[in-house]
Motif scaffolding. Structure first.
Motif: not given
Length: 777
Positions: A217-218, A225-228, A276-277, A285-286
């Motif tokens: 959910a991060r 709300q760019t997912p991680v 993102r990672i 990081t992208p």
């Protein structure tokens, strides 16, 4: 003989003479028997050469066999590798083909893999016509490739059916200098030279597109709300040659029913945008998988065109775990309905296809009555089971039509266990893949030959997440059937509506029949309790948000993923995922909190106490009330609660009127509450020191004020008199402002009095304070 002599000598040295003679006769008799038995076990002549150790000297691997289901005019090609696993060099060797007897039952196909020694009686004689290949000297550990090509008619196959095909290496070693079979690999050859005389088997093959959980959910703290993602492993699966890319590429054009977990689609769709990672210390990081994610979705959209798509509930929840462990946890089963509803909209939105959502697929197709009850509770009236779970009475080898009516308007679609498990295993070696393909085709032909006059519907439900090599073997097998030999394709929806066999088992087994090995892999009751704690936290949090979807959507999906079947056998990974979701949700809820307040002093009967609420979220919060509670209302009384609304990234100061009745310290507790009365966040406490003013103090202050007024009046009168004397032409005393008749003044040498002009500023500063006083934090 030597053993018999030793026995005789032993007895002669210890027994009396008559007994010795008796024992000698017995020993001679035993020696003769042993000699006879030994002679009968010797080979009649070296030509047989069927010794078991020799058969294992060379490993024979069959990597390809084409065509997999040959016709009369086809040319058969068999290629592979021979490897000397012995200790002596093999010379004078060649590889040949041997056609064994026709196989009559499905069990015989299962037993074929367990046979290792060469047997001339069952493995047959070598096919003549110069269809062998010579092999150079084969030293220990050395391998050689081979390819055999011959017309199928030279195999001299008989009537339709399944034949055993043996690939052997014959040669000699220095220890046994005569030709014999040193290695054999058996495979199966389904044989139907022309169209079937009976009815074809309707075959439904499920093509699963399911992956492990890749998204939590991060998200980033931005408006989008760019997912991680925890890692970028999914990008490798989507890239050319990856597992998921292979499944889509191979499945395109095959007569299959797609079975898709919508969570995979949602996750890949999120990768098509910026993502993102996760990195250490929140240094994300992208992600680099946007291109492959877009390409994969485009390929999938093309592949499912005009094909039936079955959508599993979002996240592929573990139905057996829910039935056995989750049903005892309040609210756990409600997630299944939500997951089913989300599945339809997800597939329709991303693929543009209206999926079937009325099918449930428990792990390994293992069912019991409780699993069926849970699976059908969310509207899935068709349960995909497997024949090794819903067994036929008496162990009958007959494979009935898959559909079974199991009561309550529900249907069990029972997949054939042998066909469904044909492609399990690593299959990295070509030999394993080739054997799996031939075994699958042979089993399907044997099913058709059981009752060729009856048309039956057979379903194949392979493993949930096939590897690339397994998918390639599955595709090869289906292509071998694509020319309409003894099967014809059928969608899963039509298979569920097929007319059941009257004699087929329709009794769902009880809970005691569920395999212990599968039960050990289930999510625990504690896991479902943790899931519900997260849900409760989310429910309490969302009611105060002005944009609930920003939180409810990602966390709702994450909660569904916590119940995924993919967590089977990975309890540690499942627990870490749950903890990460709960921790992140707690982190967000703490963004709305009370700012700590220092102790305050109340030096009047009434005052205003401010308390500040901080909102660290991007969105505003509402529906909160701030309540201040006095530990001693008789000493300090505080007004009722105050509503709280705070914009995103802001703070609000809420003021409370207080009334003091007595001196002393009072502990005050501040706490936020939602509109439903549930407390929100942690309480905050501080101390108010009350110093109320007594009546005696008030009298003293009043007396002082009166004296100041009288002094001011005296000064005023003196000035009026002095002004009058100057106007009348007064004496010298008037020049210095004095008055010889006064009590005193600046010119008479006496000290200044409180009424002198220099004291006017002090008189103005002595005004009483107002009724209220703001208390500093």
């Amino acid at each position: 003989m030597a053993e018999a002599a030793e026995v005789q000598e032993a007895f002669e040295g210890t027994a009396p003479a008559p007994a010795c003679r008796w024992f000698r006769h017995v020993a001679v008799l035993l020696s003769g028997v042993l000699l006879f038995v030994g002679l009968t076990q010797l080979p009649a002549a070296p030509a047989a050469h069927a010794d078991s150790p020799g058969t294992r000297t060379v490993d024979v691997s069959v990597d390809t066999l084409t065509p997999v289901a040959p016709k009369q005019d086809d040319t058969l090609t068999v290629s592979g590798t021979v490897t000397n696993s012995g200790k002596s060099t093999v010379t004078g060797a060649h590889v040949g083909l041997r056609v064994g007897s026709q196989i009559s039952t499905r069990s015989d196909i299962d037993d074929l893999a367990d046979r290792t020694p060469f047997s001339p009686g069952t493995d047959g004689s070598e096919v003549g016509g110069n269809h062998s290949q010579k092999i150079d000297a084969l030293a220990p550990g050395v391998s050689r490739d081979f390819t055999l090509t011959l017309p199928v008619k030279d195999l001299a196959l008989g009537k339709d059916g399944v034949y055993q095909l043996g690939i052997t290496l014959s040669g000699q070693t220095s220890g046994q200098p005569y030709e014999r079979v040193l290695g054999i690999q058996r495979t199966l050859l389904p044989w139907q030279p022309s169209g079937t005389d009976g009815k074809k088997t309707q075959l439904t093959f499920l093509w699963p597109l399911i992956s492990a959980t890749h998204l939590t959910a991060r998200t980033e703290s931005d408006q989008q709300q760019t997912p991680v993602f925890p890692n970028d492993d999914l990008a490798a699966e989507l890239a050319p040659g990856g597992r998921l890319q292979q499944l889509v590429a191979l499945g395109k054009g095959l007569p299959i029913t797609w079975v898709i977990d919508p969570d995979l689609l949602a996750t890949v769709e999120a990768m098509t945008k910026s993502y993102r990672i996760a990195g250490p210390d929140d240094q994300n990081t992208p992600g680099r998988g946007q291109a492959v994610a877009k390409q994969w979705l485009n390929q999938l959209q093309e592949a499912v065109t005009n094909r039936q798509v079955v959508a599993l509930p979002f996240g592929d929840p573990d139905l057996a775990s829910l039935a056995h462990k989750g049903k005892d946890v309040s609210g756990a089963l409600s997630h299944l309905q939500s997951a089913t509803e989300l599945a339809s909209t997800t597939v329709d939105t991303i693929l543009g296809v209206k999926p079937r959502t009325d099918f449930a697929w428990p792990a390994e197709g293992a069912v019991d009555s409780s699993i069926v009850d849970v699976a059908t509770s969310a509207g899935a009236h068709n349960v995909i089971a497997r024949s090794d779970s819903l067994r036929e009475s008496g162990g009958s080898p007959y494979a009935p039509t898959a559909a079974r009516q199991i009561g309550g308007g529900n249907t069990a679609v029972v997949a054939d266990a042998r066909l469904s498990t044909a492609f399990q295993g690593e299959m990295i070696r070509g030999n394993d893949s080739s054997l799996a393909v031939q075994r699958f085709l042979a089993q399907s032909l044997m099913v058709n030959k059981q009752t060729p006059e009856n048309e039956r519907s057979i379903v194949v439900a392979p493993q949930r997440m096939p590897t690339s090599s397994q998918a390639q073997a599955m595709a090869t097998a289906l292509k071998g059937l694509s020319d309409g030999r003894w099967t014809q394709p059928l969608d899963l929806g039509d298979a569920a509506k097929a007319q059941p066999d009257p004699a087929a088992n329709q009794q769902v087994p009880g809970g005691g029949s569920y395999p212990d090995s599968l039960r050990a892999q289930e999510l625990s009751t504690e896991a479902f309790e943790a899931i519900q704690r997260t849900q409760s936290t989310l429910d309490s949090f969302k009611v105060i948000l002005t944009a609930q979807d920003r939180v409810v959507t990602p966390f709702g999906s994450a909660i569904m993923r916590e119940m995924s079947t993919s967590w089977r056998g990975n309890p540690k990974g499942a627990a870490e995922f749950r903890d990460a979701v709960q921790s992140y949700l707690d982190q967000l809820t703490r963004q709305v909190h009370l700012i700590n307040k220092s102790d305050a002093t109340l030096s009047g009967r009434s005052a205003t106490i401010p308390v500040t609420v901080q909102n660290g979220l991007l969105q505003g919060v509402q529906g909160l009330r701030l309540v201040l509670t006095s530990s001693q209302p008789n000493r300090l009384k505080i007004d009722a609660s105050q509503p709280v609304e705070v914009a995103g990234g802001r703070q609000q100061s809420v003021k409370f009127e207080t009334r003091a009745n007595a001196n002393g310290p009072v502990q005050v507790t501040a706490r936020l509450y939602a509109d439903d009365g549930q407390p929100y966040g942690e309480p905050m406490t501080f101390t108010v020191h009350v110093t109320s003013i007594t009546p005696m103090v008030l009298l003293v202050i009043a007396g002082g004020v009166l004296l100041l007024v009288l002094a001011g009046l005296r000064i005023y009168i003196q000035r009026k008199r002095a002004a009058a004397r100057r106007a009348a032409g007064g004496g010298p005393d008037d020049e210095d402002g004095g008055d010889s008749g006064d009590d005193g003044g600046p010119g008479d040498g006496r000290p200044e009095q409180p009424g002198d002009p220099a004291s006017e500023s002090g008189a103005r500063d002595g005004d009483p304070s107002g009724s209220g006083e703001k208390v500093e934090r």
